[in-house]
Each structure stands twice: as C-alpha cells, then as structure tokens.
Design a protein around this motif. Structure first.
Motif, short mmCIF file in Angstrom:
data_model
loop_
_atom_site.label_atom_id
_atom_site.label_comp_id
_atom_site.label_asym_id
_atom_site.label_seq_id
_atom_site.Cartn_x
_atom_site.Cartn_y
_atom_site.Cartn_z
N ILE A 1 0.84 -1.20 0.00
CA ILE A 1 0.00 0.00 0.00
C ILE A 1 0.88 1.25 0.00
O ILE A 1 0.64 2.20 -0.76
CB ILE A 1 -0.94 0.00 1.22
CG1 ILE A 1 -2.06 -1.03 1.04
CG2 ILE A 1 -1.57 1.40 1.40
CD1 ILE A 1 -2.92 -1.23 2.27
N THR A 2 1.91 1.25 0.85
CA THR A 2 2.81 2.42 0.93
C THR A 2 3.72 2.49 -0.29
O THR A 2 4.33 3.53 -0.55
CB THR A 2 3.64 2.38 2.22
OG1 THR A 2 4.26 1.09 2.37
CG2 THR A 2 2.77 2.65 3.43
N THR A 3 3.86 1.39 -1.03
CA THR A 3 4.58 1.43 -2.30
C THR A 3 3.71 2.06 -3.38
O THR A 3 4.19 2.84 -4.21
CB THR A 3 4.99 0.00 -2.74
OG1 THR A 3 5.86 -0.57 -1.76
CG2 THR A 3 5.70 0.03 -4.09
N PHE B 1 1.16 4.19 -2.91
CA PHE B 1 0.82 5.58 -2.61
C PHE B 1 1.83 6.16 -1.62
O PHE B 1 1.85 5.78 -0.46
CB PHE B 1 -0.59 5.69 -2.02
CG PHE B 1 -1.66 5.09 -2.89
CD1 PHE B 1 -2.13 5.77 -4.00
CD2 PHE B 1 -2.19 3.84 -2.58
CE1 PHE B 1 -3.11 5.21 -4.81
CE2 PHE B 1 -3.18 3.28 -3.37
CZ PHE B 1 -3.64 3.96 -4.49
N ARG B 2 2.65 7.03 -2.09
CA ARG B 2 3.63 7.68 -1.23
C ARG B 2 2.95 8.84 -0.50
O ARG B 2 1.96 9.39 -0.96
CB ARG B 2 4.79 8.21 -2.06
CG ARG B 2 5.47 7.16 -2.92
CD ARG B 2 6.26 6.16 -2.09
NE ARG B 2 6.96 5.19 -2.93
CZ ARG B 2 7.74 4.21 -2.45
NH1 ARG B 2 7.90 4.10 -1.14
NH2 ARG B 2 8.32 3.36 -3.28
N GLY C 1 -1.07 7.37 1.33
CA GLY C 1 -0.62 5.99 1.48
C GLY C 1 -0.50 5.61 2.94
O GLY C 1 -0.86 4.48 3.34
N ARG C 2 0.01 6.54 3.75
CA ARG C 2 0.14 6.28 5.18
C ARG C 2 -1.24 6.07 5.80
O ARG C 2 -1.43 5.17 6.63
CB ARG C 2 0.85 7.45 5.85
CG ARG C 2 1.03 7.31 7.36
CD ARG C 2 2.09 6.30 7.70
NE ARG C 2 2.21 6.13 9.15
CZ ARG C 2 3.03 5.25 9.74
NH1 ARG C 2 3.82 4.50 8.97
NH2 ARG C 2 3.08 5.15 11.04
N ALA D 1 -5.14 -0.54 -3.37
CA ALA D 1 -3.72 -0.72 -3.69
C ALA D 1 -3.54 -1.74 -4.81
O ALA D 1 -2.65 -1.58 -5.67
CB ALA D 1 -2.95 -1.17 -2.45
#
Length: 500
Positions: free
Chosen positions: A174-176, A178-179, A183-184, A482
């Motif tokens: 997910i954090t990949t 959406f930066r 994403g957080r 994601a």
C-alpha cells in the motif's frame, strides 16, 4: 456459567484483599446480554450494507480486472501452481534461515483460509442464502484466484528483510502504491483493521465455534476449551514464525485429509442424491426466492451477498490476510508464490468448502432431509449454523459420532486459523508501532490476543460473527485500492516470469 465463572473467581480473589464486587454472576450476564442486544443490530445493518453492495462490487471488480489483465492466470497457470504445491510436498520443510519454505508459507495461508469459514461459514451461507449461495461462492473464488495471485506477487516484491526477519504484507505494498500522507492513511487503516479482525475479533469467531461444537459433542463447558486453547496457543506464539510454520506444514495436510475422507464417506452413502444436490445449487443460485421466500430481487441479493461475504471469509482472496504468509516464502521469483497462492484458494473453496456444502445439502435439503423445501427463515429456527454440519454428518455417522467428527475437525481448522491470523495481526502491530519496538509490541499484542481467544468461548455466536465480518470488510477497501494501483507491477512480474 461461562462469564460467571470468571466473575466468581475474581470476586473471591478480591474478597481476600478486603475488596468486593458489586456485580454478581446473574447481574453481570444480564449486563452483557443487554450490551450485546444493543450492539448487534447496529453492526448487522452496517455489515448488510457493505456485503450487499460495496463488498460484492469490489471483490468481483478486482477479480475480473486481474483475470483480464493477467489473461486469466488462474486458468493458464493452474497446472503450474498445483505442480509446485504437490510436486514438492513435504511435511518437514526444515528450519529456514529466515522466512519459510514455499510450502510452509502456503500451509500457513491455508491454515488461515481453511477454518470456520469452511464449516460454520458455509453453513451460515446456506441457511441464510439457500443452497444457491454456494454457486456464488464459486464465482467469487474463481475470480479470487486471480486476485490472490496479485496479492502474493506484490507481497513478495515489496517485502523487506531487517535483522534476519522478513516483513511483508498489504501495508508494505500500500505504501509502495501511494507515497505520502494518503498511502500512510490507507496503510494505518488497513493495519488497525487487520489487528482487530485477525488478531483479536478473528480469535473470537474461531474459539466460539470450537467452544460451541465441543459443548455439543462432548458436554465440555466452552470456557474450559478457552483455557486449553490459551495454553496451547501461547506456547506456539512464543516460538515465533519458525514454530508456527513447523506446526502448520504438518497440521494442515493431515486435518484436510481427515475431513475429506469423512466427507467422501457421507457422499458415497448419499450418492443417489448428488444430482439433486448439484441441481439445487444451480437452481437456487438464480431462483433463490423459491427457497428463501420474498421477492426475487431481495432473495437474489441475499444469495449473492451471502456467497460473497462467506466466500471472502473462507478463501480470504482480496481481504489482504494471506499475503502476510506468502511474503515469508523463500522463492526464486514472485510469480512462483503467486501460482502457489492460487492453489490455496482452489483447495480451500473448490475442495474443502464444496465438500462440506455437498454433505449439508445432500443430507438435509434433499427429498428425505429435514430442511427439504424449507425456507431460510424456517430453517434457521430448526437448525443453527454452529451445528448444521454436525447434524449433516450425523445423518450417516449417527448423531453422536457426527457431532464428535465435526467438533474435532473444526477444532483443528479453527486452531490452525488462530495460529496464522496471529502471525498476520502481529506483522501489522509491529508495523504500526515500529520495527525497532518489535519485541515490546509483539508481547503486548500476544497477551491481548490470548485474552480474546478465551473471550470467544463465552460470547454470543451471532454478535461474534457480525463483529468479525465488519473488520474483515474494512480490510478489503484499502487492500483493493492498492491492488488496482499496482496492476503494472503484477503484470510486469508475470511477463518477466513467462519469458524465462
């Protein structure tokens, strides 16, 4: 008794120190009953909206999307996936330097998938949505095979290795995808939902099913089973991923084998009813009002939503739980674990769950069964989902032997799910509180999980299911977002593997 036993125990202990409890056993149970009665309709309405609209759309959409984008990888690479599973089958994968062998990771994933969803969940789907709900479970599972391929591939490609430990799962991809802040937010939303759904609320469902079936089969008070489970699970939790993998790789094939043998015996005894059984599955998938009652539209919605939400709870494709296990696999290429993951969904839904459904329908819903031509509302007042499977197996094995057989199978199914879900929840707890604080967060998480393992044996069955469904559904939303965003990463990995 149940909660009253705890109340009496702590009340006596408090008296020793000059304290006293205001609430006694009867008052405590009345208070809990009132609280459950107030919470249940709220959670049930929330779940009904999600499962009837949001969940069905998301699961079918992402499954169809990846089926098209991968050119139906679940068909093209099905043989490869089954070959990787059964060609290298071993109950002694050995201790890995870090992570797990491919089969250990699959066994851990299947341990999570093959749980109460296959016995109690399928029973609930049939009771509420009619036999046709099984058809919609198959549809969800077929597209879910493409979804879980994507999940396992992404889990492999985005995992990180620190201090000899492998960390991977939806929060990492997910954090990949959406930066930054969005994403957080999605990752935290998923992680909190996962901890609650898998580590805590999920334990309630599994131990609730164990407690109720053992009470039916053996007359053992469910709270006693809660204590036993806490002791056994605590021992395995303390051993970490390696001990869990060693248990799962041995337990999963054996427990599935025993259940399949028992199911095949019943189906052989009821072989003359199998054509009618399959006929009801397909007929009531498209004419559910004939058995559920009410208007066609409402009946069809019930059949599809029951198939979708129980299918999700069974094979977990799209939910984001099993990628935690597949991230641990030591494989040469992410594609390899992707096709293995597809085999897991097939085994879970098209083999184990389908066998249980055929047993139930062929013994209870056919011409000589107690639920023949029985509407869903009437069926639920006759038999509840916790003992539907016991009743079904009891028609061939005898009531006492049937109850014992299902209770033992359900114990191992649910027990293995508890082990796997604990690992999945732990990965998210560590991510939430930082990998530098992994030891502390793991210990706190484990203690809370053990409390929930016990509580599941003393809580209301229906409320437990609704709460678990709610958090499972919430996991789906950020995970699917994601998955859509990382389509190119998945298809790129697939093309790379096909060139080799």
């Amino acid at each position: 008794m149940r909660l009253g036993v705890l109340c009496a125990f702590f009340s006596g202990a408090a008296d020793e120190f000059g304290c006293s409890f205001v609430l006694r056993e009867g008052e405590t149970e009345n208070m809990m009953a009132s609280l459950e009665a107030a919470i249940y309709p709220v959670v049930a309405n929330f779940n009904n909206y999600l499962s009837s609209y949001v969940l069905v759309v998301l699961l079918v959409a992402v499954g169809l999307w990846y089926s098209i984008k991968t050119r139906f990888v679940q068909i093209r690479c099905f043989k490869e996936g089954m070959g990787r599973v059964f060609g290298n089958l071993s109950l002694k994968g050995g201790r890995q330097e870090s992570g797990m062998s491919s089969f250990q990771a699959l066994a851990t994933a299947i341990a999570a998938q093959v749980g109460t969803g296959n016995i109690v969940g399928a029973s609930g789907a049939i009771l509420t949505g009619g036999p046709g709900a099984i058809f919609w479970m198959w549809v969800i599972a077929f597209f879910g095979m493409a979804t879980i391929y994507a999940e396992a591939t992404l889990a492999q490609k985005t995992r990180v290795i620190r201090d000899g430990h492998i960390y991977g799962g939806p929060v990492y991809y997910i954090t990949t995808a959406f930066r930054g802040g969005f994403g957080r937010f999605l990752a935290v939303f998923f992680a909190v939902s996962a901890v609650l759904a898998l580590g805590f609320m999920g334990n309630l469902v599994q131990t609730n099913a164990i407690g109720s079936t053992f009470e039916t089969a053996f007359g053992i008070p469910s709270w006693i089973m809660g204590v036993i489970l806490v002791v056994i699970c605590g021992f395995i939790f303390l051993g970490g991923e390696q001990r869990l993998a060693a248990v799962c790789e041995k337990l999963v094939p054996m427990m599935a084998g025993v259940f399949l043998v028992g199911g095949v015996i019943v189906l052989i005894a009821r072989i003359t009813y199998l054509p009618a059984t399959f006929g009801m599955i397909f007929k009531y998938a498209f004419q559910p009002q004939a058995i559920i009652g009410g208007a066609f539209g409402a009946a069809l919605k019930s059949a599809i939503s029951q198939g979708a939400k129980r299918g999700l709870f069974s094979n977990e494709a799209g939910m984001g739980s099993t990628p935690h296990a597949h991230a641990q696999a030591n494989v040469a290429h992410p594609h390899e674990q992707g096709v293995v993951a597809m085999a897991g969904v097939f085994i879970d839904t098209f083999v184990v769950l389908t066998l249980n459904a055929l047993v139930i329908i062929s013994t209870l819903y056919t011409a000589d069964g107690p639920l023949h031509s029985c509407g869903a509302a009437a069926a639920q007042t006759t038999i509840n989902k916790a003992n539907l499977a016991q009743t079904a197996f009891g028609t061939v094995f005898g009531s006492s032997v049937g109850a014992i057989f299902v209770a033992l199978c359900l114990f191992f199914f649910a027990f293995s799910t508890i082990l796997s879900w604990n690992l999945f929840g732990k990965v998210n707890a560590v991510w939430l509180f930082g990998e530098k604080n992994a030891m502390k967060s793991t210990r706190v998480y484990m203690l809370i999980a053990l409390v929930f393992i016990f509580l599941g044996t003393v809580m209301s069955n229906d409320l437990v299911w609704e709460l678990t469904d709610a958090f499972n559904y919430l996991m789906v939303i950020p995970n699917v977002i994601a998955l859509f965003a990382l389509t190119k990463m998945v298809t790129g990995s697939l093309r790379e593997a096909e060139k080799k």
